[in-house]
Design an enzyme around this catalytic site. Structure first.
Site, mmCIF file in Angstrom:
data_model
loop_
_atom_site.group_PDB
_atom_site.id
_atom_site.type_symbol
_atom_site.label_atom_id
_atom_site.label_comp_id
_atom_site.label_asym_id
_atom_site.label_seq_id
_atom_site.Cartn_x
_atom_site.Cartn_y
_atom_site.Cartn_z
ATOM 1 N N CYS A 75 0.866 -1.174 0.000
ATOM 2 C CA CYS A 75 0.000 0.000 0.000
ATOM 3 C C CYS A 75 0.901 1.222 0.000
ATOM 4 O O CYS A 75 1.579 1.504 0.997
ATOM 5 C CB CYS A 75 -0.929 0.017 1.212
ATOM 6 N N HIS A 164 -2.532 -5.050 -10.644
ATOM 7 C CA HIS A 164 -3.333 -3.920 -11.122
ATOM 8 C C HIS A 164 -3.715 -4.111 -12.581
ATOM 9 O O HIS A 164 -2.910 -4.606 -13.382
ATOM 10 C CB HIS A 164 -2.559 -2.595 -11.011
ATOM 11 N N GLU A 213 -10.025 -0.591 -5.174
ATOM 12 C CA GLU A 213 -9.000 -1.420 -4.552
ATOM 13 C C GLU A 213 -9.595 -2.738 -4.074
ATOM 14 O O GLU A 213 -10.643 -2.747 -3.423
ATOM 15 C CB GLU A 213 -8.370 -0.685 -3.372
ATOM 16 N N CYS A 222 -5.049 5.973 -4.386
ATOM 17 C CA CYS A 222 -4.394 4.666 -4.318
ATOM 18 C C CYS A 222 -2.961 4.851 -4.805
ATOM 19 O O CYS A 222 -2.726 5.124 -5.989
ATOM 20 C CB CYS A 222 -5.129 3.642 -5.177
ATOM 21 N N GLY A 225 -1.971 2.266 -7.285
ATOM 22 C CA GLY A 225 -2.713 2.535 -8.514
ATOM 23 C C GLY A 225 -2.067 3.647 -9.324
ATOM 24 O O GLY A 225 -2.016 3.592 -10.559
#
Length: 295
Positions: A75, A164, A213, A222, A225
């Protein structure tokens, strides 16, 4: 009630409850994390972060549980938050954070802005991972909508600590990511599920995105992201190797350097502190103004 201190933090409104298990704090069960994550009755957060001693000699180990109670490996926004705590504790201008995704290094500049080396992206279909072989992961066969007129199609895919899929669109707000996000997150092509992003390239150094997410849902920002969008955009010739990534919660600067490492730069915020019971999910703010905000 056996109380554990916690901090409420965020990076661009992507928010976290943080417990320091090095000092006796306890990591709650998945059931309690789901209860605490509730924005109406609980603390309200996207991820629960537990700081632990690093078995590999880093400053700390960062354990990440999504709002649904499932553990994940990376994260980006949380990494900046934990790096800021470590550097405040040590007085150093750098920090090393061990995660399930690997060792992450962070540094702080003169303005208090945190940069994190998120490591190298992985593009091989087995490393993402995907359920079937794709020789070119710059655009895989996956779509939403009618076969002859798909609403979304041909995403770029990458692993930047977690999987992703990035769909290229002309308007990120024109797509109901809160509806198709859960379907794509759990699509059979992604055996470990995936984060789903819609991205609009607005210039050689600018991208606007929204991200669903896995395990957390639609978030205001994110970090991984943003990293995924930049490297996929650069890899497909849409942008240069550095860009400002704009999200509902704010902007991150993402740079893919000559060593193929991804650098993420942005702010962090400490919202408040409090105490929680890791067994029951009861909690309270420690500041007098927040005593009423308890669960």
């Amino acid at each position: 009630m056996n109380e554990t201190p916690f901090l409420k933090m965020n990076g661009l409104a992507n928010d976290f409850a943080v417990v320091d298990a090095r000092r006796g704090g306890m990591r709650p069960s998945a059931e309690v994390i789901r209860k605490l994550s509730d924005r109406a009755a609980g603390i309200g957060f996207d991820q629960f972060i537990t700081i632990e001693r690093s078995p590999a000699g880093a400053d700390v180990f960062m354990r990440i549980d999504n709002a649904d109670g499932g553990e994940v490996a990376a994260c980006g926004n949380a990494t900046r938050c934990i790096a800021s705590l470590v550097m405040a504790e040590t007085g150093a201008r750098t920090a090393s954070i061990q995660t399930r995704a690997g060792l992450l290094l962070a540094e702080i500049d003169g303005t208090g802005t945190i940069s994190v080396d998120m490591g190298e992206p992985r593009f091989d279909w087995q490393a993402i991972p995907l359920a079937e072989e794709f020789h070119d992961t710059r655009a895989i066969e996956l779509q939403i909508g009618p076969v002859d007129a798909p609403v979304l199609h041909s995403p770029s895919v990458v692993n930047v600590g977690n999987p992703h899929a990035v769909f290229w669109v002309e308007d990120v707000d024109a797509h109901q990511i809160e509806i198709f996000g859960p379907m794509l997150e759990n699509h059979p092509i992604f055996p470990e599920r995936a984060n789903i992003t819609v991205a609009h390239v607005t210039g050689r150094s600018a991208i606007t995105i929204r991200t669903w997410e896995r395990g957390a849902g639609l978030t205001r920002a994110c970090g991984t992201g943003a990293c995924a969008s930049l490297v996929c955009a650069a890899r497909t010739g849409r942008t240069d190797r550095a860009a400002t990534i704009s999200m509902p919660g704010g902007d991150l600067l993402i740079r893919w350097d000559e060593r193929d490492h991804i650098w993420m730069t942005g702010p962090v915020e400490l919202e408040f502190s409090g105490f929680l019971d890791a067994q029951s999910g009861a909690w309270r703010r420690s500041d007098a103004a927040g005593e009423a905000a308890t669960g």
